[in-house]
Design an enzyme around this catalytic site. Sequence first.
Site, mmCIF file in Angstrom:
data_model
loop_
_atom_site.group_PDB
_atom_site.id
_atom_site.type_symbol
_atom_site.label_atom_id
_atom_site.label_comp_id
_atom_site.label_asym_id
_atom_site.label_seq_id
_atom_site.Cartn_x
_atom_site.Cartn_y
_atom_site.Cartn_z
ATOM 1 N N GLU A 137 -8.400 -5.615 4.853
ATOM 2 C CA GLU A 137 -8.187 -5.217 3.460
ATOM 3 C C GLU A 137 -6.986 -5.937 2.851
ATOM 4 O O GLU A 137 -7.007 -6.308 1.678
ATOM 5 C CB GLU A 137 -7.993 -3.697 3.377
ATOM 6 C CG GLU A 137 -9.291 -2.960 3.701
ATOM 7 C CD GLU A 137 -9.102 -1.478 3.934
ATOM 8 O OE1 GLU A 137 -9.140 -0.730 2.958
ATOM 9 O OE2 GLU A 137 -8.924 -1.070 5.102
ATOM 10 N N ARG A 192 -2.489 -2.037 -3.511
ATOM 11 C CA ARG A 192 -3.692 -1.236 -3.330
ATOM 12 C C ARG A 192 -3.582 -0.009 -4.240
ATOM 13 O O ARG A 192 -2.576 0.698 -4.208
ATOM 14 C CB ARG A 192 -3.798 -0.793 -1.878
ATOM 15 C CG ARG A 192 -5.004 0.058 -1.672
ATOM 16 C CD ARG A 192 -5.103 0.610 -0.282
ATOM 17 N NE ARG A 192 -6.275 1.469 -0.251
ATOM 18 C CZ ARG A 192 -6.342 2.588 0.439
ATOM 19 N NH1 ARG A 192 -5.329 3.001 1.158
ATOM 20 N NH2 ARG A 192 -7.435 3.302 0.414
ATOM 21 N N ARG A 200 -12.558 14.984 7.905
ATOM 22 C CA ARG A 200 -13.295 15.393 6.701
ATOM 23 C C ARG A 200 -14.714 15.787 7.063
ATOM 24 O O ARG A 200 -15.351 15.148 7.910
ATOM 25 C CB ARG A 200 -13.358 14.253 5.679
ATOM 26 C CG ARG A 200 -12.015 13.866 5.119
ATOM 27 C CD ARG A 200 -12.195 12.870 3.968
ATOM 28 N NE ARG A 200 -10.930 12.226 3.656
ATOM 29 C CZ ARG A 200 -10.733 10.898 3.690
ATOM 30 N NH1 ARG A 200 -11.718 10.072 4.012
ATOM 31 N NH2 ARG A 200 -9.564 10.411 3.391
ATOM 32 N N HIS A 252 -13.041 2.729 0.010
ATOM 33 C CA HIS A 252 -13.059 1.632 0.991
ATOM 34 C C HIS A 252 -13.639 0.355 0.364
ATOM 35 O O HIS A 252 -14.142 -0.518 1.068
ATOM 36 C CB HIS A 252 -13.926 1.963 2.238
ATOM 37 C CG HIS A 252 -13.393 3.063 3.090
ATOM 38 N ND1 HIS A 252 -14.217 4.003 3.673
ATOM 39 C CD2 HIS A 252 -12.131 3.373 3.467
ATOM 40 C CE1 HIS A 252 -13.480 4.848 4.376
ATOM 41 N NE2 HIS A 252 -12.219 4.508 4.268
ATOM 42 N N ASN A 297 0.877 -1.175 0.000
ATOM 43 C CA ASN A 297 0.000 0.000 0.000
ATOM 44 C C ASN A 297 0.916 1.229 0.000
ATOM 45 O O ASN A 297 1.441 1.619 1.035
ATOM 46 C CB ASN A 297 -0.893 -0.035 1.245
ATOM 47 C CG ASN A 297 -1.871 1.121 1.283
ATOM 48 O OD1 ASN A 297 -1.825 2.015 0.426
ATOM 49 N ND2 ASN A 297 -2.755 1.113 2.257
#
Length: 396
Positions: A380, A89, A237, A178, A7
């Site tokens: 993940e 990823r 956010r 996601h 990643n």
Amino acid sequence: MNVLVINAGSSSLKYQLMNPETGDVSAKGLCERIYIDGRLTHKVGDKKVVKDIPMPSHSEAISAVLDILVDPVDGVIKSVDEIDAVGHRVLHGGMEFSDSCIVNDDVIAAIKKCIPLGPLHNPANLMGIEACQAVMPKTPQVAVFDTAFHMTMPPKAYRYAIPTEYYENDDIRRYGFHGTSHKYVAKRTAELVGKKEFKMINCHLGNGSSLCAIKDGKCQDTTMGLSPLAGVPMGTRSGDIDACVVQFICNKYGMSVDECLNMLNKKSGVLALSGVSSDFRDLEAGEANGDENCILALNKFFYEVAKYIGAYAAALNGVDVITFTAGVGENGPDTRAAICSYLEFMGVKLDPEANNCRGKERLISAPDSKVQVWVVPTNEELMIAQDTAELVNAAK
Ligand code: AMP
């Protein structure tokens, strides 16, 4: 089989060497401060090694990872040839990718085409892929996209109600993120409930949060949009916001749109409302001390998540299972209880004792709840490793 999961971020690179069949992780770690100086943190079981290694680019970071994986003292394999495949990823697959795929020149070109949609992440993800190709040219590389799981959304969910030219010329639409986490939880939940055909709403609640409405394992809608800014309020956010807020702030404070969006991405969310922290543990501590701003930040978060669950129950015309995952979803019994308290009208009933758990796969609804509620810890990396193994085995 050994799959190296990568990643790559703009100045960091996380890795795990894992067995996709068992989920066993033989080693994992993190390269930080790439382009600055370079630091590798490598973990094998409980043993942790930290080394300062110059990393003028992602290429040296990948080399450092491979070197330590084969190191006679700290390593776990004898040779790089024992790595059967690498799974990367990739943030944004745009409309180009509805599934993971083996990397070739066309795939690289298509990921490059998506850079305008993921300007911060896609270039870093590409650097990770290209660095691996350079150092291990014979090992298959697989790209796993954060957006791919959401490509089954119908147009009514993914189109924005703005002039069509922006969709047709510029690919402006809802993509969602996601996806690897939502896909993993959907797959795992199907195993847990022993059914393939059912309606579920997955709540991925972490520092970044998104919800996903899933029917028979396929995404029908999700809260994030063209970018990960949309949806529920998050750590830093804002989540959904009237676009005129941007206009107002830019005009009044002489900010550029980029500066304003930076504020909405990095200085908003529960951090802004609480004035304390983006970390839910700090907010819960503030709430316990009666801090009104922390209480507001938490209440806003619970309210918006519950509102989307209600919306998605309507979008799916019913819901059989609600799942909670990611840092807050897995570890926040109070958060889950507060959200589910809005859903009593739908017959959602938690078992308080079962809900009193952290980080465990568990059914937390009461036996007479009309909707099953589960905690399903996300993974993940395992999803990336499994997709990688599946594609590489199929290509043999
Ligand atoms: P993630 O982005 O999935 O890593 O989630 C990070 C978020 O999970 C942070 O806001 C943490 O506060 C939250 N988190 C982690 N552990 C706990 C915990 N034990 N209780 C409440 N929140 C937690």
